[in-house]
Scaffold this motif. Structure first.
Motif, PDB file in Angstrom:
ATOM      1  N   ILE A  25       0.808  -1.221   0.000  1.00  8.07           N
ATOM      2  CA  ILE A  25       0.000   0.000   0.000  1.00  8.07           C
ATOM      3  C   ILE A  25       0.839   1.268   0.000  1.00  8.07           C
ATOM      4  O   ILE A  25       0.304   2.370  -0.095  1.00  8.07           O
ATOM      5  CB  ILE A  25      -1.017   0.026   1.155  1.00  8.07           C
ATOM      6  N   ILE A  27       3.153   2.538   2.406  1.00  8.20           N
ATOM      7  CA  ILE A  27       3.465   3.292   3.619  1.00  8.20           C
ATOM      8  C   ILE A  27       4.550   2.543   4.385  1.00  8.20           C
ATOM      9  O   ILE A  27       4.819   1.373   4.101  1.00  8.20           O
ATOM     10  CB  ILE A  27       2.235   3.551   4.531  1.00  8.20           C
ATOM     11  N   ASN A  31       4.558   3.195  10.303  1.00  2.00           N
ATOM     12  CA  ASN A  31       3.225   3.819  10.284  1.00  2.00           C
ATOM     13  C   ASN A  31       2.117   2.769  10.273  1.00  2.00           C
ATOM     14  O   ASN A  31       1.088   2.944  10.930  1.00  2.00           O
ATOM     15  CB  ASN A  31       3.081   4.753   9.087  1.00  2.00           C
ATOM     16  N   LEU A  32       2.317   1.683   9.553  1.00  3.57           N
ATOM     17  CA  LEU A  32       1.318   0.616   9.546  1.00  3.57           C
ATOM     18  C   LEU A  32       1.236  -0.044  10.918  1.00  3.57           C
ATOM     19  O   LEU A  32       0.144  -0.379  11.389  1.00  3.57           O
ATOM     20  CB  LEU A  32       1.647  -0.414   8.469  1.00  3.57           C
ATOM     21  N   VAL A  43      -6.555   8.394  10.456  1.00  7.99           N
ATOM     22  CA  VAL A  43      -6.179   7.591   9.297  1.00  7.99           C
ATOM     23  C   VAL A  43      -6.713   8.307   8.062  1.00  7.99           C
ATOM     24  O   VAL A  43      -7.852   8.772   8.045  1.00  7.99           O
ATOM     25  CB  VAL A  43      -6.710   6.137   9.394  1.00  7.99           C
ATOM     26  N   ARG A  44      -5.873   8.432   7.070  1.00  7.30           N
ATOM     27  CA  ARG A  44      -6.292   9.084   5.825  1.00  7.30           C
ATOM     28  C   ARG A  44      -7.238   8.165   5.064  1.00  7.30           C
ATOM     29  O   ARG A  44      -7.070   6.944   5.062  1.00  7.30           O
ATOM     30  CB  ARG A  44      -5.077   9.378   4.944  1.00  7.30           C
ATOM     31  N   SER A  46      -7.339   7.887   1.948  1.00  9.43           N
ATOM     32  CA  SER A  46      -6.567   7.235   0.884  1.00  9.43           C
ATOM     33  C   SER A  46      -5.862   5.983   1.421  1.00  9.43           C
ATOM     34  O   SER A  46      -5.782   4.967   0.724  1.00  9.43           O
ATOM     35  CB  SER A  46      -5.554   8.199   0.269  1.00  9.43           C
ATOM     36  N   THR A  47      -5.383   6.035   2.657  1.00  4.79           N
ATOM     37  CA  THR A  47      -4.744   4.867   3.270  1.00  4.79           C
ATOM     38  C   THR A  47      -5.783   3.788   3.542  1.00  4.79           C
ATOM     39  O   THR A  47      -5.551   2.604   3.268  1.00  4.79           O
ATOM     40  CB  THR A  47      -4.022   5.258   4.573  1.00  4.79           C
ATOM     41  N   LYS A  50      -6.641   2.055   0.315  1.00  6.38           N
ATOM     42  CA  LYS A  50      -5.600   1.110  -0.101  1.00  6.38           C
ATOM     43  C   LYS A  50      -5.621  -0.148   0.761  1.00  6.38           C
ATOM     44  O   LYS A  50      -5.425  -1.256   0.256  1.00  6.38           O
ATOM     45  CB  LYS A  50      -4.225   1.770  -0.036  1.00  6.38           C
ATOM     46  N   LEU A  51      -5.859   0.025   2.066  1.00  5.32           N
ATOM     47  CA  LEU A  51      -5.947  -1.132   2.956  1.00  5.32           C
ATOM     48  C   LEU A  51      -7.107  -2.033   2.557  1.00  5.32           C
ATOM     49  O   LEU A  51      -6.965  -3.255   2.489  1.00  5.32           O
ATOM     50  CB  LEU A  51      -6.123  -0.686   4.413  1.00  5.32           C
TER      51      LEU A  51
END
Length: 75
Positions: A25, A27, A31-32, A43-44, A46-47, A50-51
């Protein structure tokens, strides 16, 4: 009341390692790990997107609203 992050549960269900998911993803593992260990304050989208794509799930599989009162937190 709090929002719980069930990323560790989804990762276990999908048998995905932190290192592999972070790379997939885009990052850092650090951070994960913060997300996975419930230390994140935000949490964004966008993140999260992706998750969900990487784990083939929905945001509701990762995020859970808990109505029980927080005990012992300073938040």
């Amino acid at each position: 009341m709090t929002i719980r992050i069930n990323l560790d549960v989804m990762m276990a269900k999908r048998q995905v390692r932190l290192k592999d998911l972070a790379q997939q993803i885009g990052i850092t593992e650090a951070n994960l790990s913060i997300l996975k260990n419930q230390k994140a304050k935000a949490v964004r989208f966008s993140t999260l997107d992706k998750l969900c794509e990487a784990l083939a799930c929905t945001p509701g599989d990762i995020l859970q609203y808990d109505t029980a009162p927080d005990v012992g937190t300073d938040d």
